[in-house]
Design a protein around this motif. Structure first.
Motif, PDB file in Angstrom:
ATOM      1  N   ASN A  84       0.830  -1.218   0.000  1.00 34.74           N
ATOM      2  CA  ASN A  84       0.000   0.000   0.000  1.00 34.74           C
ATOM      3  C   ASN A  84       0.859   1.261   0.000  1.00 34.74           C
ATOM      4  O   ASN A  84       0.517   2.259  -0.634  1.00 34.74           O
ATOM      5  N   LYS A  87       2.228   1.616  -3.505  1.00 35.64           N
ATOM      6  CA  LYS A  87       1.141   2.017  -4.400  1.00 35.64           C
ATOM      7  C   LYS A  87       0.837   3.512  -4.245  1.00 35.64           C
ATOM      8  O   LYS A  87       0.699   4.239  -5.236  1.00 35.64           O
ATOM      9  N   ALA A  88       0.743   3.976  -3.005  1.00 38.26           N
ATOM     10  CA  ALA A  88       0.487   5.401  -2.747  1.00 38.26           C
ATOM     11  C   ALA A  88       1.615   6.253  -3.305  1.00 38.26           C
ATOM     12  O   ALA A  88       1.376   7.298  -3.921  1.00 38.26           O
ATOM     13  N   GLN A  91       1.336   6.404  -7.181  1.00 37.96           N
ATOM     14  CA  GLN A  91       0.257   7.298  -7.604  1.00 37.96           C
ATOM     15  C   GLN A  91       0.690   8.756  -7.461  1.00 37.96           C
ATOM     16  O   GLN A  91       0.398   9.586  -8.316  1.00 37.96           O
ATOM     17  N   ALA A  92       1.399   9.049  -6.397  1.00 40.83           N
ATOM     18  CA  ALA A  92       1.850  10.419  -6.161  1.00 40.83           C
ATOM     19  C   ALA A  92       2.871  10.848  -7.210  1.00 40.83           C
ATOM     20  O   ALA A  92       2.824  11.977  -7.704  1.00 40.83           O
ATOM     21  N   ALA A 104      -2.796  13.013  -3.929  1.00 41.82           N
ATOM     22  CA  ALA A 104      -1.805  11.940  -3.809  1.00 41.82           C
ATOM     23  C   ALA A 104      -0.959  12.116  -2.555  1.00 41.82           C
ATOM     24  O   ALA A 104      -0.602  11.139  -1.891  1.00 41.82           O
ATOM     25  N   ASP A 105      -0.652  13.356  -2.228  1.00 41.00           N
ATOM     26  CA  ASP A 105       0.119  13.614  -1.015  1.00 41.00           C
ATOM     27  C   ASP A 105      -0.624  13.126   0.217  1.00 41.00           C
ATOM     28  O   ASP A 105      -0.011  12.611   1.153  1.00 41.00           O
ATOM     29  N   SER A 107      -2.545  10.534   0.393  1.00 38.68           N
ATOM     30  CA  SER A 107      -2.360   9.074   0.458  1.00 38.68           C
ATOM     31  C   SER A 107      -0.984   8.719   1.003  1.00 38.68           C
ATOM     32  O   SER A 107      -0.836   7.790   1.807  1.00 38.68           O
ATOM     33  N   VAL A 108       0.026   9.452   0.563  1.00 40.99           N
ATOM     34  CA  VAL A 108       1.389   9.180   1.031  1.00 40.99           C
ATOM     35  C   VAL A 108       1.502   9.486   2.517  1.00 40.99           C
ATOM     36  O   VAL A 108       2.157   8.753   3.264  1.00 40.99           O
ATOM     37  N   GLY A 110      -0.809   9.162   4.736  1.00 42.86           N
ATOM     38  CA  GLY A 110      -1.392   8.007   5.410  1.00 42.86           C
ATOM     39  C   GLY A 110      -0.452   6.813   5.402  1.00 42.86           C
ATOM     40  O   GLY A 110      -0.339   6.073   6.390  1.00 42.86           O
ATOM     41  N   ALA A 111       0.250   6.627   4.284  1.00 46.95           N
ATOM     42  CA  ALA A 111       1.201   5.512   4.176  1.00 46.95           C
ATOM     43  C   ALA A 111       2.352   5.682   5.163  1.00 46.95           C
ATOM     44  O   ALA A 111       2.803   4.711   5.781  1.00 46.95           O
ATOM     45  N   GLU A 190      -5.636  12.984   8.519  1.00 42.03           N
ATOM     46  CA  GLU A 190      -4.524  13.709   7.910  1.00 42.03           C
ATOM     47  C   GLU A 190      -4.161  14.961   8.694  1.00 42.03           C
ATOM     48  O   GLU A 190      -3.023  15.413   8.638  1.00 42.03           O
TER      49      GLU A 190
END
Length: 198
Positions: A84, A87-88, A91-92, A104-105, A107-108, A110-111, A190
């Motif tokens: 994950n 993947k994040a 995408q970013a 996208a940021d 998601s990153v 969160g990662a 976030e």
């Protein structure tokens, strides 16, 4: 004979009116040029600020695979979490517009939180020198990103405000200036402070 006396009072009034009108026209032209140049400066400041965010995001995205590889050696059964994260990150990296990059940021971010959770569960990983170095770099990048996002949002606020204020809005519409998006966080998760502690 005096020139003013020869012209008469009607001609003098007409000349004065024309002079005042010319001064008003010159003032409006100078104001319009100044307003246009102000919008150009603001737009360039916003683009420069976002470009700087892009640089920090790239550094962050380049660092993630190194962290994932280091973590992989310690946590074999956390593969879904690591996938994950990758993947994040991918995408970013592939995001092209400012709005896509902002999403996208998120998601990153969160990662990165999930890396923190994984690292807390593995004391050997937290003691690894390579992992500690990578986490220090990530912490530095996160601090720089926070500051750059603040600057970008301040520039966007100035541009959006100037765009909406009359009579500058006339110039903004002539230049086809659109409102810019703030770099904001979409969820309560976030909004929590990222604590990079491995």
């Amino acid at each position: 004979m005096n020139l003013l006396a020869a012209l008469g009072t009607g001609a003098i009034v007409a000349i004065a009116i024309v002079a005042v009108l010319l001064l008003i026209v010159v003032f409006i032209i100078c104001w319009a040029i100044g307003a246009r140049n102000g919008f150009v400066r603001l737009r360039n400041n916003c683009e420069e600020a976002f470009s700087t965010i892009d640089v920090y995001l790239k550094k962050r995205y380049d660092l993630i695979p190194n962290i994932v590889e280091t973590v992989k050696g310690y946590v074999k059964h956390e593969s879904e979490t690591l996938e994950n994260i990758v993947k994040a990150r991918n995408q970013a990296v592939n995001a092209s517009t400012p709005d896509e990059k902002i999403a996208a940021d998120a998601s990153v971010t969160g990662a990165i939180r999930s890396i923190n959770v994984v690292a807390e569960q593995y004391p050997d990983l937290k003691a690894n020198a390579s992992f500690l170095d990578l986490s220090a770099q990530l912490k530095s990048i996160e601090s720089q990103l926070v500051e750059q996002r603040k600057y970008y949002n301040a520039m966007v606020k100035r541009l959006n405000t100037e765009k909406d204020i009359f009579p500058r809005s006339i110039i903004a519409n002539m230049m086809h200036i659109e409102k810019m998006s703030y770099f904001r966080l979409d969820s309560d998760e976030e909004r929590k402070n990222i604590t990079v502690k491995f």
